[in-house]
Design an enzyme around this catalytic site. Structure first.
Site, PDB file in Angstrom:
ATOM      1  CG  HIS A  81      -0.174  -0.053   2.416  1.00  0.00           C
ATOM      2  ND1 HIS A  81       0.849   0.513   3.107  1.00  0.00           N
ATOM      3  CD2 HIS A  81      -0.908  -0.955   3.334  1.00  0.00           C
ATOM      4  CE1 HIS A  81       1.082   0.507   4.906  1.00  0.00           C
ATOM      5  NE2 HIS A  81       0.835  -1.074   4.147  1.00  0.00           N
TER       6      HIS A  81
HETATM    7  P1  TYD Z   1      -2.681  -2.160   7.460  1.00  0.00           P
HETATM    8  O1  TYD Z   1      -1.894  -1.009   7.653  1.00  0.00           O
HETATM    9  O2  TYD Z   1      -3.320  -2.415   6.468  1.00  0.00           O
HETATM   10  O3  TYD Z   1      -1.075  -3.859   6.983  1.00  0.00           O
HETATM   11  P2  TYD Z   1      -1.238  -4.529   5.920  1.00  0.00           P
HETATM   12  O4  TYD Z   1      -1.046  -3.761   4.746  1.00  0.00           O
HETATM   13  O5  TYD Z   1       0.718  -4.597   5.905  1.00  0.00           O
HETATM   14  O6  TYD Z   1      -1.834  -5.728   6.377  1.00  0.00           O
HETATM   15  O7  TYD Z   1      -2.927  -2.858   8.697  1.00  0.00           O
HETATM   16  C1  TYD Z   1      -3.149  -3.656   8.458  1.00  0.00           C
HETATM   17  C2  TYD Z   1      -4.905  -4.024   9.835  1.00  0.00           C
HETATM   18  O8  TYD Z   1      -4.168  -3.098  10.968  1.00  0.00           O
HETATM   19  C3  TYD Z   1      -5.998  -2.901   8.989  1.00  0.00           C
HETATM   20  O9  TYD Z   1      -6.923  -3.651   9.130  1.00  0.00           O
HETATM   21  C4  TYD Z   1      -5.912  -1.844   9.898  1.00  0.00           C
HETATM   22  C5  TYD Z   1      -5.387  -1.968  10.893  1.00  0.00           C
HETATM   23  N1  TYD Z   1      -4.061  -0.663  11.852  1.00  0.00           N
HETATM   24  C6  TYD Z   1      -5.133   0.153  12.817  1.00  0.00           C
HETATM   25  O10 TYD Z   1      -5.716  -0.046  13.476  1.00  0.00           O
HETATM   26  N2  TYD Z   1      -3.718   1.067  13.391  1.00  0.00           N
HETATM   27  C7  TYD Z   1      -2.635   0.766  12.682  1.00  0.00           C
HETATM   28  O11 TYD Z   1      -2.607   1.824  12.760  1.00  0.00           O
HETATM   29  C8  TYD Z   1      -2.152   0.594  11.481  1.00  0.00           C
HETATM   30  C9  TYD Z   1      -0.636   1.054  10.736  1.00  0.00           C
HETATM   31  C10 TYD Z   1      -3.557  -0.788  10.742  1.00  0.00           C
END
Ligand code: TYD
Length: 138
Positions: free
Chosen positions: A52
């Site tokens: 992302h």
């Molecule tokens: P995400 O940033 O989408 O990580 P990846 O792309 O590596 O899977 O995060 C995974 C999940 O965690 C997503 O549902 C959002 C949640 N999240 C939070 O609630 N707070 C945060 O600070 C982060 C980074 C993620």
């Protein structure tokens, strides 16, 4: 170093036989003030996170333990980084497509971020990201 591109930042390290200590401190030649920290643990060896980018959030990624690989793409320029040292951070500016992959066994990855979590700030679709970059270059 072009601070608008992903690059490795050496963190302040206090070497000590009792255990090394590394520091991130606001105002010490770092690209932003930290607003949020999160960490990734228990990733299966060799696994990959979803890619992302963010519209406004910037990050510094640190392999606190073990190693990870990170690919970045900014304005069409693709780079690959291997992180395996707790005193080196990878700076990721906004509008960079990034993927973390190839987690080693027992890797613990710290991410320091410039903004609060906000799903609206995410670009999760690579085609949309490519379109935004190409629109910005018109
Ligand atoms: P995400 O940033 O989408 O990580 P990846 O792309 O590596 O899977 O995060 C995974 C999940 O965690 C997503 O549902 C959002 C949640 N999240 C939070 O609630 N707070 C945060 O600070 C982060 C980074 C993620």
């Amino acid at each position: 170093m072009d601070s608008n591109k992903p690059h490795i930042i050496p963190l302040v390290k206090i070497a000590d036989r009792r255990g090394n200590l590394a520091v991130w401190q606001t105002g010490q030649s770092l690209p932003f003030d930290m607003c949020r920290a999160y960490w990734i643990s228990d990733a299966p060896a060799g696994s990959r996170r979803y890619g992302h980018a963010y519209y406004t959030n910037a990050e510094v990624i640190v392999a606190l333990s073990g190693s990870i690989e990170v690919s970045t793409e900014i304005a069409g320029e693709i780079s690959h980084f291997t992180l395996s040292s707790p005193d080196k951070g990878l700076y990721i500016p906004p509008m960079t497509w990034r993927e973390i992959y190839n987690f080693s066994t027992n890797a613990v990855t710290l991410v320091m971020a410039s903004t609060l979590y906000d799903e609206v700030d995410y670009i999760r679709d690579k085609t949309q990201f490519d379109q935004l970059i190409s629109d910005g270059q018109q």
